[in-house]
Design a protein around this motif. Structure first.
Motif, short mmCIF file in Angstrom:
data_model
loop_
_atom_site.label_atom_id
_atom_site.label_comp_id
_atom_site.label_asym_id
_atom_site.label_seq_id
_atom_site.Cartn_x
_atom_site.Cartn_y
_atom_site.Cartn_z
N ASP A 1 0.83 -1.21 0.00
CA ASP A 1 0.00 0.00 0.00
C ASP A 1 0.87 1.26 0.00
O ASP A 1 0.56 2.24 -0.68
CB ASP A 1 -0.95 0.01 1.21
N VAL A 2 1.93 1.23 0.78
CA VAL A 2 2.86 2.37 0.83
C VAL A 2 3.50 2.57 -0.55
O VAL A 2 3.58 3.69 -1.05
CB VAL A 2 3.93 2.17 1.92
N ASP A 3 3.94 1.49 -1.17
CA ASP A 3 4.55 1.57 -2.51
C ASP A 3 3.58 2.16 -3.52
O ASP A 3 3.95 3.01 -4.34
CB ASP A 3 5.03 0.20 -2.98
N ALA A 4 2.31 1.70 -3.48
CA ALA A 4 1.31 2.20 -4.42
C ALA A 4 1.07 3.70 -4.22
O ALA A 4 0.93 4.45 -5.19
CB ALA A 4 0.01 1.43 -4.25
N SER A 5 1.05 4.13 -2.97
CA SER A 5 0.85 5.55 -2.68
C SER A 5 2.05 6.38 -3.13
O SER A 5 1.88 7.46 -3.72
CB SER A 5 0.61 5.74 -1.18
N GLN A 6 3.23 5.88 -2.89
CA GLN A 6 4.44 6.63 -3.24
C GLN A 6 4.64 6.78 -4.73
O GLN A 6 5.26 7.74 -5.18
CB GLN A 6 5.66 5.98 -2.59
N LYS A 7 4.11 5.86 -5.53
CA LYS A 7 4.30 5.98 -6.99
C LYS A 7 3.67 7.26 -7.52
O LYS A 7 4.15 7.85 -8.48
CB LYS A 7 3.73 4.77 -7.72
N TRP A 8 2.59 7.74 -6.85
CA TRP A 8 1.96 9.00 -7.28
C TRP A 8 2.85 10.19 -6.96
O TRP A 8 2.88 11.15 -7.71
CB TRP A 8 0.59 9.15 -6.63
N ASP A 9 3.58 10.12 -5.85
CA ASP A 9 4.49 11.21 -5.50
C ASP A 9 5.65 11.26 -6.49
O ASP A 9 6.08 12.36 -6.88
CB ASP A 9 5.03 11.01 -4.08
N LEU A 10 6.12 10.12 -6.91
CA LEU A 10 7.22 10.05 -7.88
C LEU A 10 6.79 10.54 -9.25
O LEU A 10 7.58 11.08 -10.01
CB LEU A 10 7.75 8.61 -7.99
N ARG A 11 5.53 10.38 -9.57
CA ARG A 11 4.99 10.79 -10.87
C ARG A 11 5.14 12.28 -11.09
O ARG A 11 5.32 12.75 -12.21
CB ARG A 11 3.51 10.40 -10.93
N LYS A 12 5.08 13.05 -10.02
CA LYS A 12 5.16 14.51 -10.13
C LYS A 12 6.59 15.02 -10.26
O LYS A 12 6.81 16.15 -10.63
CB LYS A 12 4.51 15.16 -8.90
N ASN A 13 7.55 14.19 -9.91
CA ASN A 13 8.95 14.62 -9.96
C ASN A 13 9.56 14.45 -11.32
O ASN A 13 9.18 13.81 -12.17
CB ASN A 13 9.78 13.87 -8.92
#
Length: 150
Positions: free
Chosen positions: A138-150
């Protein structure tokens, strides 16, 4: 339109979809989460701090509306004691385009599972109980959205 509801009552997917549809657009995406039967689960109890929970859900919805062209977002999350097969969560997004509706719906669910203050306790058929811990997936799935913006 952003609609957030947290409480013990079940939801009606038809009614909720009609609310989102009434806001315009041509694409509606939805996700319904239910209490999953793993063979010996009797019930799931969900607890929360109302003001904190609703604030976190609003922030997730507002972020989704800022990142995707959405006409409407509905997030309904149930709390209290739920049986196997009961609905837990409903997310509906409405947009002019399916890609935006689908991506935003997925984003909301991934963030909801990691940043919203819900506590879940399982009761097993043998009477034992256990608090559910956050899963790495779940943490990995959430973090992928943060990485998408970078």
């Amino acid at each position: 339109m952003i609609r957030i509801s947290v409480g013990p009552d079940d939801f009606d997917i038809v009614v909720e979809t009609a609310r989102v549809s009434g806001q315009g657009g041509g694409a509606i995406a939805s996700f319904i989460g239910q209490v999953r039967d793993d063979g010996n689960l009797q019930s799931l109890a969900l607890e929360h701090y109302p003001a904190m929970t609703e604030k976190a859900l609003h922030k997730i919805a507002e972020t989704a509306r800022a990142d995707w062209p959405l006409h409407a977002v509905t997030i309904i999350h149930r709390v209290g004691k739920l049986a196997v097969g009961d609905n837990i969560v409903l997310v509906i997004t409405g947009s002019d385009h399916r890609g935006a509706a689908i991506e935003a719906c997925s984003f909301i669910m991934d963030k909801l599972k990691t940043v919203t203050p819900f506590w879940k306790k399982e009761t097993r058929t043998d009477g034992t109980t256990k608090w559910i811990e956050e899963r790495a997936s779940d943490v990995d799935a959430s973090q992928k959205w943060d990485l998408r913006k970078n």
